[in-house]
Design a protein around this motif. Sequence first.
Motif, PDB file in Angstrom:
ATOM      1  N   ARG A  27       0.837  -1.207   0.000  1.00 37.20           N
ATOM      2  CA  ARG A  27       0.000   0.000   0.000  1.00 37.20           C
ATOM      3  C   ARG A  27       0.867   1.250   0.000  1.00 37.20           C
ATOM      4  NH1 ARG A  27      -5.303  -0.649   0.791  1.00 37.20           N
ATOM      5  NH2 ARG A  27      -6.067  -2.617   1.674  1.00 37.20           N
ATOM      6  N   ALA A  28       1.893   1.237   0.867  1.00 41.06           N
ATOM      7  CA  ALA A  28       2.770   2.407   0.952  1.00 41.06           C
ATOM      8  C   ALA A  28       3.549   2.600  -0.344  1.00 41.06           C
ATOM      9  CB  ALA A  28       3.732   2.240   2.127  1.00 41.06           C
ATOM     10  N   ASP A  29       4.017   1.507  -0.932  1.00 39.47           N
ATOM     11  CA  ASP A  29       4.777   1.600  -2.185  1.00 39.47           C
ATOM     12  C   ASP A  29       3.903   2.104  -3.330  1.00 39.47           C
ATOM     13  OD1 ASP A  29       7.103   0.743  -1.003  1.00 39.47           O
ATOM     14  OD2 ASP A  29       6.925  -1.336  -1.678  1.00 39.47           O
ATOM     15  N   LEU A  30       2.668   1.629  -3.394  1.00 38.70           N
ATOM     16  CA  LEU A  30       1.764   2.112  -4.433  1.00 38.70           C
ATOM     17  C   LEU A  30       1.515   3.609  -4.277  1.00 38.70           C
ATOM     18  CD1 LEU A  30      -0.824  -0.809  -4.564  1.00 38.70           C
ATOM     19  CD2 LEU A  30       0.807  -0.208  -6.349  1.00 38.70           C
ATOM     20  N   ALA A  31       1.326   4.035  -3.044  1.00 33.26           N
ATOM     21  CA  ALA A  31       1.113   5.467  -2.802  1.00 33.26           C
ATOM     22  C   ALA A  31       2.327   6.276  -3.236  1.00 33.26           C
ATOM     23  CB  ALA A  31       0.805   5.707  -1.326  1.00 33.26           C
ATOM     24  N   SER A  32       3.534   5.748  -2.975  1.00 35.42           N
ATOM     25  CA  SER A  32       4.749   6.463  -3.356  1.00 35.42           C
ATOM     26  C   SER A  32       4.902   6.567  -4.866  1.00 35.42           C
ATOM     27  CB  SER A  32       5.980   5.773  -2.758  1.00 35.42           C
ATOM     28  OG  SER A  32       6.279   4.556  -3.433  1.00 35.42           O
ATOM     29  N   GLU A  33       4.249   5.647  -5.586  1.00 38.64           N
ATOM     30  CA  GLU A  33       4.276   5.670  -7.048  1.00 38.64           C
ATOM     31  C   GLU A  33       3.109   6.463  -7.625  1.00 38.64           C
ATOM     32  OE1 GLU A  33       6.481   4.593  -9.134  1.00 38.64           O
ATOM     33  OE2 GLU A  33       7.826   3.510  -7.776  1.00 38.64           O
ATOM     34  N   GLY A  34       2.305   7.060  -6.760  1.00 35.90           N
ATOM     35  CA  GLY A  34       1.180   7.862  -7.223  1.00 35.90           C
ATOM     36  C   GLY A  34      -0.062   7.067  -7.563  1.00 35.90           C
ATOM     37  N   VAL A  35      -0.111   5.802  -7.139  1.00 38.88           N
ATOM     38  CA  VAL A  35      -1.281   4.959  -7.409  1.00 38.88           C
ATOM     39  C   VAL A  35      -2.266   5.134  -6.261  1.00 38.88           C
ATOM     40  CG1 VAL A  35      -2.114   2.609  -7.736  1.00 38.88           C
ATOM     41  CG2 VAL A  35       0.087   3.297  -8.714  1.00 38.88           C
ATOM     42  N   LYS A  36      -3.413   5.700  -6.551  1.00 40.34           N
ATOM     43  CA  LYS A  36      -4.405   5.975  -5.520  1.00 40.34           C
ATOM     44  C   LYS A  36      -5.400   4.828  -5.435  1.00 40.34           C
ATOM     45  CE  LYS A  36      -4.075  11.001  -5.994  1.00 40.34           C
ATOM     46  NZ  LYS A  36      -4.814  12.251  -6.281  1.00 40.34           N
ATOM     47  N   LEU A  37      -5.696   4.416  -4.211  1.00 42.39           N
ATOM     48  CA  LEU A  37      -6.682   3.372  -3.954  1.00 42.39           C
ATOM     49  C   LEU A  37      -7.797   3.958  -3.126  1.00 42.39           C
ATOM     50  CD1 LEU A  37      -4.349   0.372  -2.987  1.00 42.39           C
ATOM     51  CD2 LEU A  37      -5.274   0.948  -5.236  1.00 42.39           C
ATOM     52  N   ASP A  38      -9.008   3.779  -3.597  1.00 51.21           N
ATOM     53  CA  ASP A  38     -10.173   4.266  -2.861  1.00 51.21           C
ATOM     54  C   ASP A  38     -10.745   3.096  -2.087  1.00 51.21           C
ATOM     55  OD1 ASP A  38     -12.468   5.297  -1.877  1.00 51.21           O
ATOM     56  OD2 ASP A  38     -13.168   6.165  -3.760  1.00 51.21           O
ATOM     57  N   ARG A  39     -10.370   2.997  -0.820  1.00 48.16           N
ATOM     58  CA  ARG A  39     -10.804   1.863   0.004  1.00 48.16           C
ATOM     59  C   ARG A  39     -12.284   1.920   0.315  1.00 48.16           C
ATOM     60  NH1 ARG A  39      -6.139   0.894   4.506  1.00 48.16           N
ATOM     61  NH2 ARG A  39      -7.308  -1.046   4.746  1.00 48.16           N
ATOM     62  N   ALA A  40     -12.927   3.040   0.062  1.00 42.65           N
ATOM     63  CA  ALA A  40     -14.363   3.154   0.338  1.00 42.65           C
ATOM     64  C   ALA A  40     -15.212   2.606  -0.785  1.00 42.65           C
ATOM     65  CB  ALA A  40     -14.720   4.626   0.579  1.00 42.65           C
ATOM     66  N   LYS A  41     -14.591   2.359  -1.949  1.00 45.06           N
ATOM     67  CA  LYS A  41     -15.373   1.890  -3.085  1.00 45.06           C
ATOM     68  C   LYS A  41     -15.807   0.437  -2.850  1.00 45.06           C
ATOM     69  CE  LYS A  41     -13.939   4.847  -6.875  1.00 45.06           C
ATOM     70  NZ  LYS A  41     -13.508   4.906  -8.268  1.00 45.06           N
ATOM     71  N   PRO A  42     -16.900   0.019  -3.473  1.00 43.87           N
ATOM     72  CA  PRO A  42     -17.382  -1.364  -3.275  1.00 43.87           C
ATOM     73  C   PRO A  42     -16.341  -2.358  -3.759  1.00 43.87           C
ATOM     74  CG  PRO A  42     -19.058  -0.008  -4.367  1.00 43.87           C
ATOM     75  CD  PRO A  42     -17.800   0.784  -4.350  1.00 43.87           C
ATOM     76  N   ARG A  43     -16.193  -3.443  -3.011  1.00 49.77           N
ATOM     77  CA  ARG A  43     -15.312  -4.528  -3.410  1.00 49.77           C
ATOM     78  C   ARG A  43     -16.034  -5.446  -4.385  1.00 49.77           C
ATOM     79  NH1 ARG A  43     -11.621  -5.163   0.882  1.00 49.77           N
ATOM     80  NH2 ARG A  43     -10.996  -3.059   1.461  1.00 49.77           N
ATOM     81  N   LEU A  44     -15.276  -6.158  -5.184  1.00 51.10           N
ATOM     82  CA  LEU A  44     -15.840  -7.197  -6.033  1.00 51.10           C
ATOM     83  C   LEU A  44     -16.236  -8.369  -5.158  1.00 51.10           C
ATOM     84  CD1 LEU A  44     -13.310  -6.973  -8.971  1.00 51.10           C
ATOM     85  CD2 LEU A  44     -15.589  -5.991  -8.871  1.00 51.10           C
ATOM     86  N   ALA A  45     -17.001  -9.282  -5.727  1.00 46.11           N
ATOM     87  CA  ALA A  45     -17.494 -10.417  -4.947  1.00 46.11           C
ATOM     88  C   ALA A  45     -16.333 -11.201  -4.344  1.00 46.11           C
ATOM     89  CB  ALA A  45     -18.330 -11.342  -5.832  1.00 46.11           C
ATOM     90  N   LYS A  46     -16.481 -11.636  -3.090  1.00 44.53           N
ATOM     91  CA  LYS A  46     -15.424 -12.363  -2.402  1.00 44.53           C
ATOM     92  C   LYS A  46     -15.230 -13.731  -3.011  1.00 44.53           C
ATOM     93  CE  LYS A  46     -13.883 -13.714   2.206  1.00 44.53           C
ATOM     94  NZ  LYS A  46     -14.238 -13.732   3.638  1.00 44.53           N
ATOM     95  N   ALA A  47     -13.913 -14.109  -3.176  1.00 44.64           N
ATOM     96  CA  ALA A  47     -13.606 -15.429  -3.751  1.00 44.64           C
ATOM     97  C   ALA A  47     -14.013 -16.527  -2.769  1.00 44.64           C
ATOM     98  CB  ALA A  47     -12.130 -15.523  -4.051  1.00 44.64           C
TER      99      ALA A  47
END
Length: 225
Positions: free
Chosen positions: A205-225
Amino acid sequence: MDLRSFAGYGDAMQPIRHIVFDIGKVLLHYDPHLAYKELIPDEADRRFFLEEVCSNDWNLEQDRGRPWADAEAEAIARHPDKAELIRAFRQRWSMMVPHAYEDSVAVFRETLASGHDVTLLTNFAPDTFVEARKRFPFLNETRGVTVSGELGLVKPDLAIYRHHAATFDLDPAATLFLDDSEPNVEGALKAGWRALHFTGADKLRADLASEGVKLDRAKPRLAKA
């Protein structure tokens, strides 16, 4: 070692447009010892078997596309007294992959839910990957996957990164690759990709943020495997 300093890392200022995940030890747990603890109870004997008889290098040839029958014949020729144990490697493969990493899969699905272009690039035997896709449906949720055994190429060969980029129309300088293997990360960097060494979901998560990749954790997840 900071792998991002490796020659060929590319233009670090260009926004990431493509994210490529490895699978084994990033999204799925893999440990051959799990299949052999009952068959070879002694740890030293089991380690010898998995380092000298059915070794990582031996198994990599199946990831390169070698049929299991040929692999078993080769190993049995070297160790005829261990024929049944050698055949057990494929027979008990599912025991080696008991579960997915829920925290890593959560990050993976957040990249998808946030609208990022996500693909998979994996060293995997063709038949065991078919089995994995049935057991872990999230492996079917990306735009596509390159399976080494279907090509006859394995990471860190440069050709497999170039094939993946061409197949999915990726701009290497705008592609971020995530893998638990440092040699595979270095291979991606040599191919002109950007790449991160995966060591765990929190650091990812921290590495993605450092690369400018934004994750919206509030968005709906896909169906659980």
